[in-house]
Scaffold this motif. Structure first.
Motif, PDB file in Angstrom:
ATOM      1  N   ILE A   1      -1.815  79.110  11.796  1.00  0.00           N
ATOM      2  CA  ILE A   1      -2.015  80.560  11.813  1.00  0.00           C
ATOM      3  C   ILE A   1      -1.174  81.226  10.730  1.00  0.00           C
ATOM      4  N   GLN A   2       0.063  80.812  10.619  1.00  0.00           N
ATOM      5  CA  GLN A   2       0.990  81.450   9.683  1.00  0.00           C
ATOM      6  C   GLN A   2       0.683  81.132   8.215  1.00  0.00           C
ATOM      7  N   SER A   3      -0.226  80.199   7.973  1.00  0.00           N
ATOM      8  CA  SER A   3      -0.566  79.835   6.596  1.00  0.00           C
ATOM      9  C   SER A   3      -1.862  80.475   6.111  1.00  0.00           C
ATOM     10  N   VAL A   4      -2.506  81.294   6.951  1.00  0.00           N
ATOM     11  CA  VAL A   4      -3.780  81.915   6.573  1.00  0.00           C
ATOM     12  C   VAL A   4      -3.545  82.964   5.488  1.00  0.00           C
ATOM     13  N   THR A   5      -4.409  82.980   4.480  1.00  0.00           N
ATOM     14  CA  THR A   5      -4.354  83.996   3.423  1.00  0.00           C
ATOM     15  C   THR A   5      -5.585  84.880   3.488  1.00  0.00           C
ATOM     16  N   ALA A   6      -5.508  86.059   2.887  1.00  0.00           N
ATOM     17  CA  ALA A   6      -6.573  87.056   2.979  1.00  0.00           C
ATOM     18  C   ALA A   6      -7.357  87.160   1.682  1.00  0.00           C
ATOM     19  N   ASP A   7      -8.695  87.195   1.824  1.00  0.00           N
ATOM     20  CA  ASP A   7      -9.565  87.368   0.659  1.00  0.00           C
ATOM     21  C   ASP A   7     -11.009  87.451   1.159  1.00  0.00           C
ATOM     22  N   GLY A   8     -11.864  88.240   0.491  1.00  0.00           N
ATOM     23  CA  GLY A   8     -13.286  88.236   0.791  1.00  0.00           C
ATOM     24  C   GLY A   8     -13.751  89.395   1.646  1.00  0.00           C
ATOM     25  N   ALA A   9     -15.002  89.279   2.127  1.00  0.00           N
ATOM     26  CA  ALA A   9     -15.684  90.339   2.880  1.00  0.00           C
ATOM     27  C   ALA A   9     -15.450  90.165   4.385  1.00  0.00           C
ATOM     28  N   THR A  10     -16.320  90.799   5.210  1.00  0.00           N
ATOM     29  CA  THR A  10     -16.067  90.866   6.654  1.00  0.00           C
ATOM     30  C   THR A  10     -17.305  90.431   7.437  1.00  0.00           C
ATOM     31  N   LEU A  11     -17.350  89.165   7.833  1.00  0.00           N
ATOM     32  CA  LEU A  11     -18.451  88.611   8.616  1.00  0.00           C
ATOM     33  C   LEU A  11     -18.118  88.762  10.104  1.00  0.00           C
ATOM     34  N   LEU A  12     -18.070  89.981  10.572  1.00  0.00           N
ATOM     35  CA  LEU A  12     -17.563  90.251  11.921  1.00  0.00           C
ATOM     36  C   LEU A  12     -18.566  89.889  13.012  1.00  0.00           C
TER      37      LEU A  12
END
Length: 584
Positions: free
Chosen positions: A471-482
């Protein structure tokens, strides 16, 4: 002169109103005990000022409607004690929550009114352990109650009638245990259309009715109403009985009112029965019923139950001033007066002060309750026994399968007040993972343009540390496939082959930008249906920051029997902690 209360609890570490001898409003000394003392000290005002006094009150949310009305009336009167006009600021909160806040020092109420005196027992024990005060050296004081309401098993009338209600007075915790363990469910009682037995009670660490339910189940297992022992609680027969009761639970919660509202809005397919207060059953008769569901009725367990006695407590602590103590006495006296007690009755509470024969409607059969009940009351056990019961409950509670879903779209890189959104969200999720039991199962999915399963739904015990690292290694990038992510993960979780409680916890900071599904299609996909809808996957949503669409997330949560929360980098850990109470 205020009449004596008909029921008293004895406690050791709090200051309280004294029955029949409420000290005159200005009869206050200028000294205040530094930590916690046993009785209201003799007080004499040496000065009288016009300085306004603000009282902070924490009270059990079960009586919110009544307290709101009473506070509005009281504040409008501009009443005084030794100083100027008194203003009460009253905050509804779970009884356990308020106790924990007092213990931690995060809240310093001038008046405390939990739903039941059991929380005084726990506070006294924990305060003594923390500050070195012992019961043997601390005198006790008497606590009056404001109103009362029996703890009941609220059930839909046709289902209660299938059990023989109202003529059958032998319905109780043993009935709940048998129903929970019966694979035929309601078919065994001639109602296959109601499916399995679906039960609910609140989280006992934080809610009064949930704690009362756990204690009552332990008493019922051994056929006692008092003198419960440590060996009773640890007996395998007792533990098996409690486990059977918990088998029927579809999920827990942090508010007794939440169960009442959910039952009324979703009907028998959501919950067959829940542990509520008598006043909530009474109040259900005045609420809209768009689903045309049957009425709720109150079952008073044959083995005995508790009275939620709503004590009125004035702490004797370093934060209390003579002006606040005097003002709290004035407000307490106001709540005990006939007009306020009559209003409490109109909301379904039993008045604390009432002459015999004067209490009637709505405490009557027309509102699903019985004024002559309960016949048997249980005695609050000692604090160390309550702690033992809670530890046992944690072992035998209904286990859960949870999928945590994290939005890792590019907007999660943003900073809010110096805190990076994704970093704080990961910290909140990591704490949530730490709160689950080893036998609970957890999966984690992240999404942006696409969804990625970090870990499938499997027991958390062997993988807890690895999950937190991932969990702590997740990075943010891209759109939102909610929408597509929620739908696919809900469907996958529903297929997990066990009888655990099943839930998704979804955090997103934006609107859907990449799904093939529409909102309507998502709601259709996740909304449980049929006789066992209450056992379906529940979705808890977190609208993380101002760009998230709270309205949409509320619709998703409401459709499944979950809840929506507003999250920020500043409060996200508390949000995840609050959600955890539904499961652990």
């Amino acid at each position: 002169m205020i009449p004596c209360f008909s029921s008293w609890r004895r406690v050791g570490l709090v200051t309280v109103l004294i029955c029949g001898a409420l000290l005159a409003a200005c009869d206050v000394t200028t000294t205040v005990v530094v930590v916690v003392g046993p009785t209201v000290p003799p007080i004499h005002c040496t000065t009288h000022t016009t300085t306004p006094v603000t009282l902070k009150m924490l009270y059990g949310s079960e009586k919110q409607v009544w307290i709101q009305d009473a506070v509005k009336d009281f504040n409008a009167r501009q009443m005084t004690a030794c100083d100027g006009a008194i203003t009460v600021v009253a905050t509804p909160i779970g009884s356990g929550d308020s106790m924990h806040q007092i213990m931690s020092g995060t809240s310093q109420p001038d008046v405390w009114s939990p739903a039941g005196s059991v929380w005084l027992t726990l506070l006294n024990e924990q305060w003594a352990a923390k500050y070195g005060t012992t019961k043997t050296t601390t005198p006790v004081a008497q606590v009056p109650r404001l109103v009362s309401s029996p703890v009941v098993i609220a059930m839909w009338q046709p289902l209660a009638e299938a059990l023989g209600w109202p003529a059958n007075h032998n319905i109780g915790w043993s009935t709940i245990a048998a129903l929970s363990a019966n694979p035929k469910g309601w078919a065994a009682y001639g109602h296959p259309e109601y499916g399995a037995f679906k039960f609910g009670h609140t989280q006992p660490y934080f809610s009064n009715s949930g704690l009362d339910a756990v204690i009552a189940a332990n008493y019922a297992a051994v056929g006692k109403q008092s003198d419960l022992s440590a060996s009773d609680i640890s007996d395998p027969t007792t533990q098996a009985f409690v486990a059977h009761v918990e088998d029927g639970v579809t999920h827990y919660g942090d508010s007794t009112g939440f169960f009442a509202d959910e039952m009324l809005s979703k009907g028998p397919s959501f919950l067959s029965a829940a542990v509520l207060y008598e006043n909530l059953v009474v109040g259900s008769y005045g609420k809209p019923n768009p689903g045309h569901f049957p009425n709720l009725v109150a079952i008073y367990p044959k083995e005995g139950t508790f009275i939620s006695d709503h004590p009125y407590i004035i702490p004797q602590t370093s934060w209390m001033t003579p002006a606040k103590t005097a003002a709290a006495q004035v407000f307490g006296r106001f709540l005990q007066e006939a007009p306020q007690q009559h209003k409490a009755l109109s909301y379904g509470f039993r008045p604390a002060i009432a002459a015999p024969g004067t209490v009637g409607a709505p405490i009557d059969a027309a509102h699903g309750v019985d004024l002559s009940q309960p016949k048997t009351l249980l005695v609050i056990p000692q604090a160390f026994l309550i702690t033992q019961m809670l530890q046992s409950w944690a072992q035998f509670r209904h286990k859960v399968d949870i999928t945590l879903i994290l939005d890792r779209s590019g907007s999660m890189n943003a900073l809010i007040d110096g805190k990076k959104k994704i970093t704080e969200a990961e910290a909140g999720m990591a704490e949530f993972v730490g709160l689950l039991g080893d036998s609970d199962s957890l999966g984690v999915t992240v999404f942006s343009d696409s969804a990625q399963v970090l870990t499938p739904v499997t027991p958390i015990g062997p993988k807890r540390a690895a999950v937190i690292r991932n969990i702590q290694s997740v990075t943010a990038d891209g759109a939102t496939l909610l929408y597509d992510t929620i739908a696919s993960q809900a469907q996958a979780l529903a297929k997990v082959p066990d009888q655990h409680i099943k839930a998704l916890v979804v955090l997103t900071d934006g609107k859907d930008t990449a799904s093939a599904r529409s909102l309507t299609q998502l709601l259709s996909a996740v909304q449980p249906s049929g006789a066992n809808a209450g056992a379906g996957v529940k979705i808890f949503t977190i609208a993380y920051g101002g760009d998230a669409d709270a309205n949409i997330l509320t619709q998703v949560a409401t459709a499944t029997g979950g809840q929506e929360y507003a999250g920020t980098p500043q409060n996200i850990r508390a949000v995840y902690s609050a959600i955890s109470r539904f499961f652990s």
